[in-house]
Design an enzyme around this catalytic site. Structure first.
Site, short mmCIF file in Angstrom:
data_model
loop_
_atom_site.label_atom_id
_atom_site.label_comp_id
_atom_site.label_asym_id
_atom_site.label_seq_id
_atom_site.Cartn_x
_atom_site.Cartn_y
_atom_site.Cartn_z
N ASP A 180 32.28 72.73 39.54
CA ASP A 180 33.30 73.05 38.55
C ASP A 180 33.35 74.56 38.37
OD1 ASP A 180 34.13 73.62 35.63
OD2 ASP A 180 34.76 71.54 35.91
N TRP A 212 51.40 67.39 36.96
CA TRP A 212 51.23 66.03 37.48
C TRP A 212 50.05 65.33 36.82
CZ3 TRP A 212 47.53 63.21 40.12
CH2 TRP A 212 47.96 62.03 40.73
N HIS A 229 51.98 66.27 51.39
CA HIS A 229 52.69 67.16 50.46
C HIS A 229 51.67 67.69 49.46
CE1 HIS A 229 55.68 68.93 47.94
NE2 HIS A 229 55.47 68.09 46.94
N VAL A 230 51.40 68.99 49.52
CA VAL A 230 50.42 69.63 48.63
C VAL A 230 51.18 70.30 47.48
CG1 VAL A 230 48.59 71.33 48.45
CG2 VAL A 230 48.86 70.01 50.56
N LEU A 231 50.88 69.87 46.26
CA LEU A 231 51.51 70.48 45.09
C LEU A 231 50.93 71.87 44.85
CD1 LEU A 231 51.47 67.44 42.61
CD2 LEU A 231 53.34 68.19 44.08
N PHE A 237 39.34 69.35 36.08
CA PHE A 237 40.02 70.63 36.28
C PHE A 237 41.01 70.44 37.42
CE2 PHE A 237 36.46 70.86 39.19
CZ PHE A 237 36.96 71.49 40.31
#
Length: 533
Positions: A246, A165, A155-157, A136
């Site tokens: 999860d 990605w 760098h946090v997406l 996930f």
């Protein structure tokens, strides 16, 4: 299937020339754990083994810079008689990626490392049964490296970028098994983003999906329940896997705490579609960000996916034939014959262990169940074909491995192999470190490596990775470090129509001059000045 190339050689081949890294691969011995799918009331849980793999990538010591972990990924592998599940549990970067000195314009280093690691674990398991890769994608500041969000270079997406990605990274693994040159293997990717419709979800698919045939797509907006569960007529409570940490597992447990009747049905939700619809309203999926659930399903030796029910029936027929042939050569009462009968009966519960039959075992830690029963010796009564019974005593993990038909000699292991309890201690240690800043990150990295050596008793840990991949020069692609200059030639200023006289194309002795603009020449008699009023 024999083991393929080592992880060290695979990573070296995937990384560009000039990259120098240190790889740390830790794994655990397989141990019994809870079944991923809850059994119906009164039914026995499916025998399941779990092993953990952790890969840490560090930048080597360079001058004043000490060694620092820059990437890490954890993958849990669950194996039962009908399905192998690779679950990407966590992946994170520490914010020191610049120390890898990756060439400008090169492919994503972390993407190459993860896809290579996944392929390394996946490949040997395709020889046995259907395999599913599950994860996930949820955007968070940090997963494995505490304090790393304080590093300005991390760098946090965001949620959408992260889902895209992961789809691109795992598409590389998917395409390795859809190539016509590879052995026959049907492979498809399935993506669900709660709260997004089909058209919105399709926007997350990798660019390669656009070239797939509409009649045979590789990327599908669905939950592949018929490929993961043999009986899809069960209530939804028994159709969704309960993976550790999860979001959907937490939703399942919340629903179980509300009400479960004697048929294994909830009071509120009656269908699988309702379950996924309600997932979109969960805080983890609706707090201003999206969560993507991704499954890659591999069916080795098949040109198309068969349902798991069909595969299980086929396996039982093949196993019955094998047993009939083997029984002719086995002497009655021999230990070999007893072990084979044991594997067919599947009587695998250990006395006072909580048992893999118990669906109500706590799920807060996979290592708890595994470590408690890993070395336990059990005595099971097996029908020997007459009124008497024979008893054998072997380690529970060995029984499970034989029942599930696992050949440990063909399964990849880490450079350091520890048990589940030791692995949990190592995980707890990492989550108590601090990667905020160069000094703290270097100290945390050194402490983590020392902790591995302490737990395992090994003398050394870590293997160097020197990139070997030569990047092909990109044709027609703008260089990343040089600004593009647009040069405009042959530009003519627009003039009024009544002042233009076409004198024909420019010419030379050999015909028109290629690549030169046409020049119109006006004679002096044709030019008139405007009369002033």
């Amino acid at each position: 299937m024999p083991l393929g190339p080592s992880l060290q050689s695979r990573l070296a081949a995937a990384l560009p020339v000039g990259i120098s890294l240190q790889a740390y691969h830790v794994s655990t011995t397989p141990s019994p754990t809870n079944a991923l799918f809850a059994p119906l009331p009164g039914e026995q849980s499916e025998a399941t083994l779990c092993e953990s793999h952790f890969l840490g990538i560090a930048s080597p010591q360079d001058g004043d810079h000490k060694e620092v972990l820059v990437y890490a990924v954890e993958i849990l592998i669950f194996t039962n008689p009908s399905l192998t599940t690779l679950f990407v549990s966590k992946a994170d970067s520490s914010g020191f990626s610049s120390r890898t000195n990756a060439p400008k314009g090169s492919p994503s280093i972390v993407g190459s490392i993860i896809s290579t690691f996944v392929q390394f674990l996946l490949e040997p398991r395709l020889a046995k049964s259907r395999v599913v890769l599950s994860l996930f994608a949820r955007s968070q500041n940090q997963y494995l490296f505490p304090g790393s969000i304080e590093n300005p270079t991390k760098h946090v997406l965001d949620d959408r970028q992260l889902i895209k990605w992961w789809c691109r990274v795992l598409d590389d693994v998917l395409r390795l098994h859809t190539d016509s040159k590879s052995p026959a293997c049907k492979a498809t990717a399935h993506l669900l983003v709660p709260g997004c419709d089909k058209a919105e979800t399709k926007a997350f698919f990798p660019p390669s999906s656009r070239s797939d045939s509409p009649s045979d797509p590789r990327w599908i907006n669905s939950y592949p329940v018929e490929l993961l569960v043999a009986d899809t007529t069960k209530p939804p409570r028994h159709l969704v896997p309960r993976l550790p940490d999860d979001p959907k597992s937490r939703f399942l447990e919340d629903l179980d705490g509300d009400f479960v009747d004697e048929h294994g049905q909830w009071r509120s939700l009656k269908t699988l579609d309702q379950f996924w619809e309600m997932m979109s309203y969960r805080q983890e999926c609706s707090a201003g960000r999206l969560v993507g659930f991704l499954w890659l399903v591999f069916s080795p030796g098949q040109s198309t996916h068969a349902s798991l029910d069909v595969l299980e029936k086929s396996d039982k027929v093949g196993l019955s034939n094998e047993t009939a042939i083997q029984s002719k050569s086995d002497t009655p009462g021999s230990s070999h014959s007893s072990e084979r009968d044991l594997s067919l009966h599947g009587s695998l519960s250990a006395p006072n262990s909580g048992g893999i039959e118990n669906d109500r075992l706590p799920r807060d830690s996979l290592s708890t169940t595994g470590s408690r029963t890993e070395s336990a010796a059990v005595a099971d009564v097996v029908d020997s074909g007459d009124s008497k019974s024979s008893t054998i005593s072997v380690p529970l993990t060995e029984q499970l491995a034989k029942f599930i038909n696992i050949d440990h000699a063909t399964q990849p292991e880490g450079e350091i192999v520890i048990n589940a309890d030791q692995y949990q201690s190592l995980t707890d240690y990492l989550l108590q470190t601090d990667f905020a800043g160069d000094h703290l990150a270097a100290e945390s990295t050194r402490g983590w490596v020392q902790k591995v050596l302490e737990l395992s008793g090994a003398a050394a840990f870590g293997c160097p990775i020197l990139g070997e991949r030569t990047l092909a020069p990109s044709s027609g692609v703008q260089q990343m470090d040089a600004p593009q200059v647009n040069v405009l030639t042959g530009i003519r200023k627009k003039r009024k129509a009544d002042n233009i006289v076409d004198s024909g194309p420019a010419s030379s002795a050999n015909g028109p001059v290629s690549g030169q603009p046409t020049v119109n020449t006006l004679s002096a008699g044709l030019v008139r000045k405007k009369v002033k009023s």
